[in-house]
Design an enzyme around this catalytic site. Structure first.
Site, PDB file in Angstrom:
ATOM      1  CB  CYS A  47       2.244  18.591   6.374  1.00  0.00           C
ATOM      2  SG  CYS A  47       1.921  19.775   5.263  1.00  0.00           S
ATOM      3  CB  CYS A  74      -2.153  18.998   8.248  1.00  0.00           C
ATOM      4  SG  CYS A  74      -1.503  19.069   6.605  1.00  0.00           S
ATOM      5  CD  GLU A 103       3.762  22.118   7.384  1.00  0.00           C
ATOM      6  OE1 GLU A 103       3.407  22.822   6.469  1.00  0.00           O
ATOM      7  OE2 GLU A 103       3.151  21.410   8.366  1.00  0.00           O
TER       8      GLU A 103
END
Length: 148
Positions: free
Chosen positions: A78, A75, A47
């Site tokens: 991100c 996560c 990402e």
């Protein structure tokens, strides 16, 4: 999302955890794949790689009007970057019960952050999850995964 799956496969071939991302903004497409090992960079998640590429190209760290497709639930790092970049829409595949910060382990967007994208989960989740399963099964056996 199919392009994100291709990016995930390309990451696996390099020994990276198979996560791929595609960011679309103003009709332009930017891809990313996990590169943490390749770049010796703990922030080089798929990402982040895609968002960095798009931000450089458009000349702005904010990416309003963009849509980010990713094979695995982002996560916490991100998700924070998605908030900072003002990504308008997030579409992801497989849930991540261990590190997912959208709906699995944490629900960061529900914590009152100043930006919340439109979220769609489960896009090609089975394919994305299978890539991860195959990758880690092969890794435990000391093998390189074979992609069909």
């Amino acid at each position: 999302m199919k392009l994100a799956i291709e990016e995930a496969r390309a990451a696996a071939v390099k020994g990276e955890v198979p996560v791929g991302a595609v960011l679309v903004i103003s009709g332009r497409v930017f891809t990313g794949r996990n590169r943490v090992i390749t770049d010796s960079d703990p922030t080089a998640h798929a990402e982040i790689v895609a968002m960095r590429s798009a931000a450089r190209d458009v000349g702005n760290y904010r990416l309003p009007g963009s849509c980010l497709y990713v094979t695995l639930e982002p996560c916490i790092m991100c998700v924070g970057a998605i908030v900072q970049a003002r990504v308008e829409r997030l579409v992801y595949g497989a849930r991540d019960p261990r590190y997912g910060a959208v709906e699995s382990m944490l629900r960061v967007f529900d914590l009152g952050v100043n930006h919340k994208p439109i979220v769609r989960s489960g896009a090609l989740a089975e394919q994305a999850g299978e890539l991860l399963t195959k990758f880690f099964e092969a890794r435990r056996k000391g093998e390189v995964p074979k992609w069909s």
